[in-house]
Design an enzyme around this catalytic site. Structure first.
Site, PDB file in Angstrom:
ATOM      1  N   THR A   7       0.843  -1.195   0.000  1.00 28.14           N
ATOM      2  CA  THR A   7       0.000   0.000   0.000  1.00 28.14           C
ATOM      3  C   THR A   7       0.880   1.248   0.000  1.00 28.14           C
ATOM      4  O   THR A   7       2.031   1.224   0.438  1.00 28.14           O
ATOM      5  CB  THR A   7      -0.948   0.029   1.217  1.00 28.14           C
ATOM      6  N   GLY A   8       0.326   2.338  -0.516  1.00 25.64           N
ATOM      7  CA  GLY A   8       1.100   3.570  -0.627  1.00 25.64           C
ATOM      8  C   GLY A   8       2.290   3.389  -1.544  1.00 25.64           C
ATOM      9  O   GLY A   8       3.389   3.898  -1.292  1.00 25.64           O
ATOM     10  N   ALA A   9       2.065   2.665  -2.659  1.00 25.15           N
ATOM     11  CA  ALA A   9       3.181   2.200  -3.489  1.00 25.15           C
ATOM     12  C   ALA A   9       3.577   3.147  -4.608  1.00 25.15           C
ATOM     13  O   ALA A   9       4.464   2.823  -5.394  1.00 25.15           O
ATOM     14  CB  ALA A   9       2.828   0.836  -4.087  1.00 25.15           C
ATOM     15  N   SER A 138       7.376   3.915  12.862  1.00 22.93           N
ATOM     16  CA  SER A 138       8.239   5.099  12.860  1.00 22.93           C
ATOM     17  C   SER A 138       8.947   5.203  14.204  1.00 22.93           C
ATOM     18  O   SER A 138       8.421   4.749  15.231  1.00 22.93           O
ATOM     19  CB  SER A 138       7.411   6.367  12.631  1.00 22.93           C
ATOM     20  N   TYR A 148       0.407  11.205  15.997  1.00 22.92           N
ATOM     21  CA  TYR A 148       1.105  10.395  14.987  1.00 22.92           C
ATOM     22  C   TYR A 148       1.978   9.350  15.684  1.00 22.92           C
ATOM     23  O   TYR A 148       1.947   8.165  15.342  1.00 22.92           O
ATOM     24  CB  TYR A 148       1.960  11.285  14.087  1.00 22.92           C
TER      25      TYR A 148
END
Length: 257
Positions: A7-9, A138, A148
């Protein structure tokens, strides 16, 4: 042939994962909103690496988009061997200075979407007794670093727990925990990172290379670069209330100063 869904590729770490897995001879299913950029990424890996690369344009913040990707992951006739949950975005302003709608959208994309897609992918992997799930977290999740960071902390914790649950079925799970990486992420979030030194920045291909090594070694967490590895070790011993206070000051909105 191993098939990997990412995803987010269309850019950043997602495109780097596409290149990294393609270099290993894996076929790809590439997911993102931007169809044109997605096709450009797919065409690149087809041409350079000679692998199959299908595109699945989908907005993962829309129910129909999530369903389409979940259905593809659950399709026993076209098994997906590895899932990379990479899609995400951040916000420039600290909570509660960002609109609540943006906060909810970010939480959905960072938490709800990986949960849904992983839930769709696991049954087939478990039945086949092989597979892998890579969740992009992250270093912000290692400390109290706003909403976040809280969402990314969930991603890491979820990955580590899932790894234990799926180990008896031969399914590997890895939390990829990058630091500041040169992608479009900061620009899209409107973040001012001009004060950061060049030495803190990571190259997305280096992050992916380290992640693939750590996946092969069956490690639970992948961190790239000695600086961030040292940082991860150090934060385990820092008083969290002091760290939270300092980070809150750093995130403070201009109107609060």
């Amino acid at each position: 042939m191993t098939t990997v869904l990412i995803t987010g590729a269309s850019a950043g770490l997602g495109a780097a994962f596409a290149r990294g897995f393609a270099a290993k001879g894996c076929d790809l299913v590439l997911v993102a909103r931007d169809k044109e950029r997605l096709e450009a990424t797919a065409e690149h890996v087809r041409t350079v690496y000679g692998v199959a690369a299908d595109i699945l344009p989908a907005d993962l913040l829309e129910p129909a988009g999530v369903r389409a990707v979940a259905d593809r992951l659950a399709d026993a006739g076209r098994p997906v061997d590895m899932l990379v949950n990479n899609a995400g975005f951040g916000l420039a302003a600290p909570f509660p200075h960002s609109p609540i709608e943006d906060e909810e959208r970010m939480l959905d994309l960072l938490v709800r979407v990986p949960l849904r897609l992983t839930h769709a992918a696991v049954p087939g992997m478990r039945e086949r007794r092989r597979g892998a799930i890579l969740n992009v977290s992250s270093v912000a999740g290692l400390l109290p670093a706003g909403t976040y960071g809280a969402a990314k902390s969930w991603v890491t914790s979820f990955s580590e727990s899932l790894r234990v649950d799926l180990a008896p079925y031969g399914v590997r799970v890895l939390a990829v925990v990058p630091g500041f990486t040169r992608t479009e992420f900061q620009d899209r979030a409107g973040m001012d990172v001009s004060a950061l030194r060049d030495a803190v920045w990571l190259d997305p291909d280096d992050v992916v290379a380290q992640a693939l090594k750590d996946l092969a070694r069956r490690r639970p967490v992948s961190i790239t670069g000695w600086r961030y590895k040292a940082y991860a070790q150090a934060v385990r011993h820092l008083p969290r209330h002091l760290v939270a206070t300092r980070l809150a000051r750093a995130r403070r909105a201009p109107a609060d100063v």
